[in-house]
Design an enzyme around this catalytic site. Structure first.
Site, short mmCIF file in Angstrom:
data_model
loop_
_atom_site.label_atom_id
_atom_site.label_comp_id
_atom_site.label_asym_id
_atom_site.label_seq_id
_atom_site.Cartn_x
_atom_site.Cartn_y
_atom_site.Cartn_z
N SER A 82 0.83 -1.21 0.00
CA SER A 82 0.00 0.00 0.00
C SER A 82 0.87 1.26 0.00
O SER A 82 0.48 2.28 -0.59
CB SER A 82 -0.97 0.00 1.20
N ASN A 83 2.03 1.20 0.61
CA ASN A 83 2.94 2.36 0.55
C ASN A 83 3.51 2.53 -0.85
O ASN A 83 3.65 3.65 -1.34
CB ASN A 83 4.06 2.23 1.58
N ARG A 128 23.60 -14.40 2.82
CA ARG A 128 23.00 -13.07 2.85
C ARG A 128 23.90 -12.02 2.17
O ARG A 128 23.43 -11.11 1.49
CB ARG A 128 22.73 -12.64 4.29
N ILE A 163 16.47 -7.68 6.65
CA ILE A 163 17.50 -6.77 7.16
C ILE A 163 18.61 -6.70 6.12
O ILE A 163 19.11 -7.73 5.66
CB ILE A 163 18.02 -7.27 8.51
N HIS A 214 8.61 3.03 9.26
CA HIS A 214 8.44 2.09 10.37
C HIS A 214 7.15 2.42 11.10
O HIS A 214 6.87 3.59 11.38
CB HIS A 214 9.64 2.19 11.31
N GLU A 248 0.96 6.79 7.07
CA GLU A 248 2.13 6.41 6.26
C GLU A 248 1.97 6.90 4.83
O GLU A 248 2.92 7.39 4.21
CB GLU A 248 2.32 4.89 6.27
C1 GAR Z 1 3.86 -0.77 6.80
O1 GAR Z 1 2.95 -0.49 7.84
C2 GAR Z 1 5.27 -0.50 7.24
O2 GAR Z 1 5.38 0.52 8.19
C3 GAR Z 1 5.66 -1.82 7.85
O3 GAR Z 1 5.08 -2.78 7.02
C4 GAR Z 1 3.86 -2.26 6.47
C5 GAR Z 1 3.87 -2.53 4.99
O4 GAR Z 1 2.63 -2.23 4.44
N1 GAR Z 1 7.08 -1.96 7.91
C6 GAR Z 1 7.72 -2.61 8.86
O5 GAR Z 1 7.16 -3.17 9.78
C7 GAR Z 1 9.23 -2.60 8.72
N2 GAR Z 1 9.84 -3.02 9.93
P1 GAR Z 1 2.45 -2.14 2.87
O6 GAR Z 1 3.05 -3.42 2.28
O7 GAR Z 1 0.95 -2.10 2.68
O8 GAR Z 1 3.13 -0.91 2.38
#
Ligand code: GAR
Length: 216
Positions: free
Chosen positions: A16-17, A68, A95, A112, A177
């Site tokens: 979604s981001n 990795r 990571i 985050h 976000e």
């Molecule tokens: C988001 O809420 C982001 O902040 C989190 O994963 C989600 C991804 O959502 N990230 C973490 O937890 C990183 N440690 P999305 O796939 O819908 O963008």
């Protein structure tokens, strides 16, 4: 006019981001272009968003027990082959090793789901409820070798309601976000946001990370 910033978005899930960033770039709110989306998960829903926007995609899983460092070097080569200038981590649940991070100084952003430095790591919404935190939110930060510890760029914050659940917190955080991430990437693309000697600068001035308050 400067050339549009060439940036890559790294995802592991729903994306979604990524969708918010691609929409902002298509609307001209980010002076940049997503030139590559990389997922470590072949089934990540975000890959469909990328395809709908005509953005090239690559899937690079990190198999359990695999090397990795070699995986990181391959990612690095892929990003450079696409002329990437900024790496945007958007729900990328791997990571990155310190060597990789060191090769992209001031050129990796992450989002985050907490008000860093509070609640680094996983399960942030649950931990907010368990701790009885009065406020919660999200943070865009530059990535440093230490997990979720790089300098903050912008935060979105809201009051935790007494009836909040993990689901309701997830939804509120994600709404915020989708506002703050395109804004931060837009600043970077416009040459306004830099990391100088580990200090975030906006328009040449050191930043105490601005906070977007959501009182809805
Ligand atoms: C988001 O809420 C982001 O902040 C989190 O994963 C989600 C991804 O959502 N990230 C973490 O937890 C990183 N440690 P999305 O796939 O819908 O963008």
């Amino acid at each position: 006019m400067a050339e549009p910033l060439r940036f890559a978005v790294l995802i592991s899930g729903r994306g979604s981001n990524l969708l918010a960033l691609a929409t902002a770039a298509a609307a001209g709110r980010i002076a940049g272009q997503i030139v590559l989306v990389i997922s470590d998960q072949p089934q990540a829903g975000g890959l469909d968003h990328a395809r709908r926007f005509g953005i090239p995609t690559a899937v690079r899983p990190l198999a359990r027990g695999s090397d990795r460092a070699a995986w990181s070097r391959e990612l690095d080569a892929l990003l450079r082959a696409h002329g990437v200038e900024l790496i945007v981590l958007a729900g990328f649940m791997r990571i990155l090793d310190p060597d990789f991070v060191g090769r992209w100084p001031g050129r990796i952003l992450n989002i985050h789901p907490s008000l860093l430095p509070r609640h680094r790591g996983l399960h942030t919404h649950r931990r907010v409820l368990e701790a009885g935190d009065p406020v919660h939110g999200c943070t865009v930060h530059f990535v440093s070798p230490e997990l979720d510890a790089g300098p903050a760029v912008i935060q979105g914050r809201f009051a935790v309601q007494p009836d909040a659940t993990e689901e309701s917190l997830t939804a509120r955080v994600q709404q915020l976000e989708h506002i703050i991430y395109p804004r931060a990437v837009g600043w970077f693309a416009g040459g306004r946001l830099t990391l100088v000697d580990s200090v975030v600068q906006l328009d040449g001035r050191p930043l105490p990370a601005p906070v977007i308050e959501d009182s809805a």
